[in-house]
Design a protein around this motif. Sequence first.
Motif, PDB file in Angstrom:
ATOM      1  N   LYS A 290      32.513  52.212  37.041  1.00  0.00           N
ATOM      2  CA  LYS A 290      33.007  53.573  36.808  1.00  0.00           C
ATOM      3  C   LYS A 290      33.080  54.304  38.147  1.00  0.00           C
ATOM      4  CE  LYS A 290      32.544  57.631  33.854  1.00  0.00           C
ATOM      5  NZ  LYS A 290      33.773  57.330  33.098  1.00  0.00           N
TER       6      LYS A 290
ATOM      7  N   SER B  54      48.972  48.406  39.236  1.00  0.00           N
ATOM      8  CA  SER B  54      48.984  49.765  38.718  1.00  0.00           C
ATOM      9  C   SER B  54      49.697  50.667  39.708  1.00  0.00           C
ATOM     10  CB  SER B  54      47.551  50.280  38.481  1.00  0.00           C
ATOM     11  OG  SER B  54      46.901  49.510  37.494  1.00  0.00           O
TER      12      SER B  54
ATOM     13  N   LYS C 172      41.166  47.799  32.428  1.00  0.00           N
ATOM     14  CA  LYS C 172      41.054  48.761  33.514  1.00  0.00           C
ATOM     15  C   LYS C 172      41.895  49.984  33.191  1.00  0.00           C
ATOM     16  CE  LYS C 172      40.904  44.914  36.825  1.00  0.00           C
ATOM     17  NZ  LYS C 172      41.488  44.352  38.076  1.00  0.00           N
ATOM     18  N   ASP C 173      41.397  51.168  33.571  1.00  0.00           N
ATOM     19  CA  ASP C 173      42.201  52.376  33.451  1.00  0.00           C
ATOM     20  C   ASP C 173      41.948  53.275  34.649  1.00  0.00           C
ATOM     21  OD1 ASP C 173      40.135  54.567  32.810  1.00  0.00           O
ATOM     22  OD2 ASP C 173      39.708  53.132  31.213  1.00  0.00           O
ATOM     23  N   TYR C 174      42.948  54.094  34.967  1.00  0.00           N
ATOM     24  CA  TYR C 174      42.861  55.008  36.107  1.00  0.00           C
ATOM     25  C   TYR C 174      43.679  56.252  35.810  1.00  0.00           C
ATOM     26  CZ  TYR C 174      43.382  56.843  40.871  1.00  0.00           C
ATOM     27  OH  TYR C 174      43.360  57.659  41.987  1.00  0.00           O
TER      28      TYR C 174
ATOM     29  N   ASN D 258      46.874  51.979  32.574  1.00  0.00           N
ATOM     30  CA  ASN D 258      45.980  51.000  31.969  1.00  0.00           C
ATOM     31  C   ASN D 258      46.485  49.590  32.210  1.00  0.00           C
ATOM     32  OD1 ASN D 258      44.132  52.804  30.097  1.00  0.00           O
ATOM     33  ND2 ASN D 258      46.238  53.506  29.785  1.00  0.00           N
TER      34      ASN D 258
ATOM     35  N   LYS E 117      47.117  58.172  31.594  1.00  0.00           N
ATOM     36  CA  LYS E 117      46.396  57.127  32.322  1.00  0.00           C
ATOM     37  C   LYS E 117      47.315  55.969  32.665  1.00  0.00           C
ATOM     38  CE  LYS E 117      41.799  57.727  30.208  1.00  0.00           C
ATOM     39  NZ  LYS E 117      40.703  57.033  29.471  1.00  0.00           N
TER      40      LYS E 117
ATOM     41  N   GLU F  90      39.442  59.313  38.182  1.00  0.00           N
ATOM     42  CA  GLU F  90      38.442  58.575  37.411  1.00  0.00           C
ATOM     43  C   GLU F  90      39.017  57.224  37.041  1.00  0.00           C
ATOM     44  OE1 GLU F  90      36.180  58.664  33.061  1.00  0.00           O
ATOM     45  OE2 GLU F  90      36.913  60.541  33.942  1.00  0.00           O
ATOM     46  N   SER F  91      38.211  56.193  37.177  1.00  0.00           N
ATOM     47  CA  SER F  91      38.633  54.865  36.740  1.00  0.00           C
ATOM     48  C   SER F  91      37.477  54.167  36.054  1.00  0.00           C
ATOM     49  CB  SER F  91      39.134  54.027  37.924  1.00  0.00           C
ATOM     50  OG  SER F  91      38.063  53.663  38.773  1.00  0.00           O
ATOM     51  N   ASN F  92      37.821  53.277  35.132  1.00  0.00           N
ATOM     52  CA  ASN F  92      36.843  52.473  34.402  1.00  0.00           C
ATOM     53  C   ASN F  92      37.341  51.039  34.359  1.00  0.00           C
ATOM     54  OD1 ASN F  92      34.918  54.610  32.974  1.00  0.00           O
ATOM     55  ND2 ASN F  92      37.023  55.376  32.801  1.00  0.00           N
TER      56      ASN F  92
END
Length: 542
Positions: free
Chosen positions: A136, A326, A203-205, A254, A252, A171-173
């Motif tokens: 994160k 991305s 993954k997301d951002y 993704n 986002k 933010e990214s996860n």
Amino acid sequence: MAGSYDFYRASIDLDGKLDKKGKLLYRFNAAAQNKGSHRAFEHNDRYVIAPVITYQVDDKTKITAEYNFQYANMTEVGSYYVFGPASEGYATLPVGFTMTQPGLPDTNIQDHSGYLMFEHKFDDNWKLTAQTSYFKYLQQGYSSWPSAVGSDDNALGKGNIIRDVGIWDAESNMYLGQIFVNGKFTTGAITHKILGGVDLGSKDYMADWGQSHDLDTPENPFNVYNPNYGTPSNGFPAFDHTTPLSIRAGGKMNSEYAAAYIQDELGFFENKLRLTLAARYTWISQSSFGETQEDSHITPRVGLSYSVTESLAVYGLYDQAFTPQSGIVLDGEVKPLTGNNIEFGIKKDWFDGSWSTSLSAYNILKKNELTSDPMNTPGQQYSVVLGEKRAQGVEFDLRGKIFDGLNLIANYAFTESTVLESNVTTIKEGSIVPGYAKHTANAWLNYTIQGGKLKGLGASIGGTFLDGRQTDSWSVGLEKLPSYFKLDGGLSYETSKFKVTANVFNILDKYLYSGSYYEWLSAYYWQTEAPRNFRVGVTYKF
């Protein structure tokens, strides 16, 4: 450790047993660093903790849990660049000159990562590994980039700049997981080393870089020859950090993937000849602000190596790539990156292993790679799908013992990267890909006294040379980056418990920098490295 420009760092590394039987083990790393800069008003402070717990269930099974946390508090992104008009070229301002504005809030970064691993040995030949991880990343801060650079050819005037500050909250996860099996067996005179498993990821951002503010006005700009670091003429920004980032970002980016792979390394003639056969099936789903694309592909890998003698080996490799990307594109869609790599090499040990050399040559093709849009205006983060590019080169490594205590490490790389096919009108076929040096050479010489009262006293010196440096953007100016040479050195003294080091960087006190030409501003920008500086450190083992 302490050094020039208010550099201070303290770190600790602990490990041990948490129970009497030694089944529950721990390791704990922590560090705190305050770092200034040779440029005024600039800093980068970091704090890290990294605990690890391992539980040895029995002789065959082990569980490990790890957590890493890094907190950074630093000057806004881009503060390290300075700008000059196209007519002046690079390096026209003092090495410590800065355009950053004191009083801007710091940029804060929190980086979390957690890992959980399970290992089980079925026997001496087979082992199962399952692992999962979570990452994160949180950022709240700013980036700086001028909105106008003055010159003799425009109304703003030479030396005058309108500095712009943009928001950069992000933010990214990432959720990753793998489970795989390692094993070995024989079929007749052929040995097999097997690796097979599955690989999953999500993954997301999201980011807000849509708010910006000019610090200066055309009537009262920032002048690089007579800088005023007081309150800027247009005041400080008042960005919205309170509205949820998901709303400000507008959505986002993704990506999800699932893959299965199998590899067999076959050994022939008592393992003198080794053939690696592997394949990976990958499914990818990518989405940017509601638009989703799915794709899948099988990527093979073939490797062959042969030990001619105990000290001489040759190898060849072919593999393919298929990975998600991305980015935000204005025209077209984001596709997975595809490509292939061919590599050949030779490795040789000399003088009973006291010297070793390796020589390799490679050719890499990449298709659909995203790159920064050459037409981006300040603050924009758009990408373009390039088309196809090729990177090829040769690398040579040398390391060895000249005599007891005196060791040499040296390497050289020749790199050439060009565009083969372009989807972008401003990037022509045959263009040189930015961001690399055609010639890179490094050498490091280290000597440690082996006996007597001065045993443990050491000295080292080494340098880096770059030539044919390409700028870091697609914009082409009239001036090229010059050759680069940096010389570093140090002294050390080590006993069983203590080690003291003293290092000097950029011994020759040269004006070192990297940068590029920015066509939209008709300006050069560059980032300087620190002039001659030092660091001293003390380590104690207990």
